[in-house]
Design an enzyme around this catalytic site. Structure first.
Site, mmCIF file in Angstrom:
data_model
loop_
_atom_site.group_PDB
_atom_site.id
_atom_site.type_symbol
_atom_site.label_atom_id
_atom_site.label_comp_id
_atom_site.label_asym_id
_atom_site.label_seq_id
_atom_site.Cartn_x
_atom_site.Cartn_y
_atom_site.Cartn_z
ATOM 1 N N ARG A 142 8.972 -1.490 13.234
ATOM 2 C CA ARG A 142 7.567 -1.197 13.548
ATOM 3 C C ARG A 142 7.121 -2.117 14.659
ATOM 4 O O ARG A 142 7.346 -3.330 14.610
ATOM 5 C CB ARG A 142 6.713 -1.385 12.302
ATOM 6 C CG ARG A 142 6.251 -0.038 11.738
ATOM 7 C CD ARG A 142 5.441 -0.221 10.515
ATOM 8 N NE ARG A 142 4.143 -0.853 10.767
ATOM 9 C CZ ARG A 142 3.176 -0.881 9.890
ATOM 10 N NH1 ARG A 142 3.334 -0.288 8.724
ATOM 11 N NH2 ARG A 142 2.030 -1.468 10.161
ATOM 12 N N LYS B 37 0.838 -1.219 0.000
ATOM 13 C CA LYS B 37 0.000 0.000 0.000
ATOM 14 C C LYS B 37 0.868 1.262 0.000
ATOM 15 O O LYS B 37 0.653 2.160 -0.792
ATOM 16 C CB LYS B 37 -0.902 0.049 1.255
ATOM 17 C CG LYS B 37 -2.010 -0.989 1.278
ATOM 18 C CD LYS B 37 -3.040 -0.680 2.370
ATOM 19 C CE LYS B 37 -2.497 -0.717 3.770
ATOM 20 N NZ LYS B 37 -2.247 -2.038 4.326
ATOM 21 N N ARG C 74 -11.750 0.602 6.832
ATOM 22 C CA ARG C 74 -11.144 -0.698 7.093
ATOM 23 C C ARG C 74 -12.151 -1.695 7.662
ATOM 24 O O ARG C 74 -11.794 -2.816 7.999
ATOM 25 C CB ARG C 74 -10.033 -0.482 8.095
ATOM 26 C CG ARG C 74 -8.866 -1.418 7.932
ATOM 27 C CD ARG C 74 -7.650 -0.682 8.405
ATOM 28 N NE ARG C 74 -6.529 -1.501 8.649
ATOM 29 C CZ ARG C 74 -5.295 -1.157 8.270
ATOM 30 N NH1 ARG C 74 -5.090 -0.036 7.595
ATOM 31 N NH2 ARG C 74 -4.279 -1.912 8.573
ATOM 32 N N ARG D 265 10.262 -7.404 6.589
ATOM 33 C CA ARG D 265 10.217 -6.010 7.044
ATOM 34 C C ARG D 265 10.505 -5.923 8.542
ATOM 35 O O ARG D 265 11.190 -5.023 9.000
ATOM 36 C CB ARG D 265 8.837 -5.399 6.726
ATOM 37 C CG ARG D 265 8.772 -3.906 6.967
ATOM 38 C CD ARG D 265 7.507 -3.308 6.400
ATOM 39 N NE ARG D 265 6.373 -3.500 7.292
ATOM 40 C CZ ARG D 265 5.123 -3.127 7.004
ATOM 41 N NH1 ARG D 265 4.863 -2.565 5.840
ATOM 42 N NH2 ARG D 265 4.144 -3.309 7.856
HETATM 43 P P1 ADP Z 1 -0.776 -2.540 7.856
HETATM 44 O O1 ADP Z 1 -1.805 -2.496 6.789
HETATM 45 O O2 ADP Z 1 0.556 -3.058 7.413
HETATM 46 O O3 ADP Z 1 -1.245 -3.254 9.108
HETATM 47 P P2 ADP Z 1 -1.226 0.295 8.502
HETATM 48 O O4 ADP Z 1 -0.177 1.329 8.681
HETATM 49 O O5 ADP Z 1 -2.209 0.479 7.416
HETATM 50 O O6 ADP Z 1 -0.420 -1.065 8.321
HETATM 51 O O7 ADP Z 1 -2.055 0.133 9.879
HETATM 52 C C1 ADP Z 1 -1.393 -0.087 11.097
HETATM 53 C C2 ADP Z 1 -2.399 -0.137 12.240
HETATM 54 O O8 ADP Z 1 -3.087 1.119 12.351
HETATM 55 C C3 ADP Z 1 -3.516 -1.169 12.130
HETATM 56 O O9 ADP Z 1 -3.113 -2.453 12.562
HETATM 57 C C4 ADP Z 1 -4.568 -0.552 13.079
HETATM 58 O O10 ADP Z 1 -4.234 -0.779 14.422
HETATM 59 C C5 ADP Z 1 -4.425 0.939 12.814
HETATM 60 N N1 ADP Z 1 -5.348 1.450 11.773
HETATM 61 C C6 ADP Z 1 -5.005 1.977 10.577
HETATM 62 N N2 ADP Z 1 -6.097 2.349 9.890
HETATM 63 C C7 ADP Z 1 -7.165 2.050 10.656
HETATM 64 C C8 ADP Z 1 -8.576 2.175 10.500
HETATM 65 N N3 ADP Z 1 -9.123 2.686 9.387
HETATM 66 N N4 ADP Z 1 -9.377 1.764 11.506
HETATM 67 C C9 ADP Z 1 -8.876 1.244 12.633
HETATM 68 N N5 ADP Z 1 -7.553 1.083 12.845
HETATM 69 C C10 ADP Z 1 -6.701 1.479 11.881
#
Ligand code: ADP
Length: 213
Positions: free
Chosen positions: A133, A13, A88, A127
């Site tokens: 992270r 992404k 999400r 990663r």
């Molecule tokens: P990845 O898709 O690799 O898990 P992201 O950076 O997209 O990484 O998301 C990391 C974390 O941020 C998620 O595991 C969640 O805890 C939180 N998060 C991100 N976007 C949302 C969302 N729209 N609703 C709820 N939690 C979110």
């Protein structure tokens, strides 16, 4: 151009959002990045979100909604956005669609990067070894993939039914993935008919860049 990027953890992404943002001259917004920034700053939102992030769970809807909406409005005023990580789950998608109607911010497409679970796991473990992270440990990675399957995957049908889903094979070299996305978008939204281009033709908002955003 207004785009959503819908894909499991590790699908690319961030990489594709950056490339599309440069190609279309639109802002890239990542809900996860916004949350990690709040955590780093130690804001009330960040403090409330931290444990969810560390566990790989979704944060409560109201915690993420306001920060995302604010960034989306700002980006839209500047010509468009690619939003990665929001909505999400189904309730966020319905809320987003209500807000989009209220604000007149309809999206041009929801891109889904399709990558097998084995490949996602491989990429995320790699990663985890090279970056720091807090959610890139094996058990948390597996949990995030499960959360994607149970909470986010149902959105594929939601956007497909709305005629907005753009599925792309995410297991190709990075540049091929970008090319496939751009080709699919060009087929759907010819630049001359995109909402941004239409706006650029209106007398109150003259634009000189051909309106290809
Ligand atoms: P990845 O898709 O690799 O898990 P992201 O950076 O997209 O990484 O998301 C990391 C974390 O941020 C998620 O595991 C969640 O805890 C939180 N998060 C991100 N976007 C949302 C969302 N729209 N609703 C709820 N939690 C979110």
């Amino acid at each position: 151009m207004r785009l959503l990027l819908l894909a499991p953890p590790g699908a690319g992404k961030g990489t594709q959002a950056k490339r599309l943002s440069e190609h279309y001259g639109i802002e890239s917004i990542s809900s996860g990045e916004l949350l990690r920034r709040e955590v780093a700053k130690g804001t009330p939102c960040g403090r409330a979100a931290k444990d969810y992030l560390d566990r790989g769970d979704l944060v409560p809807d109201d915690l993420i909604r306001d920060i995302v909406v604010e960034q989306v409005k700002k980006a839209d005023a500047k010509g468009g956005f690619i939003l990665d990580g929001y909505p999400r789950n189904l309730s966020q998608a319905k809320e987003a669609s209500r807000l989009a109607d209220d604000e007149g911010i309809g999206i041009d497409g929801a891109i889904y990067l399709d990558v097998s679970r084995d490949e996602l796991l491989r990429r995320l473990l790699h990663r985890g070894e090279t970056q720091s992270r807090s959610d890139d440990q094996e058990a948390t990675i597996r949990h995030r993939l499960d959360v994607f399957d149970s909470e986010t995957r149902p959105l594929l049908d939601y956007f497909r039914e709305g005629g907005l889903l753009i599925p792309v094979n995410g297991e190709q070299p990075v540049e091929h993935v970008t090319q496939d996305i751009i080709a699919a978008l060009t087929a759907r939204v010819p630049p001359s008919q995109s909402p941004a281009a239409t706006r650029s033709g209106s007398p109150d908002q003259p634009r000189s860049d051909g309106g290809s955003r």
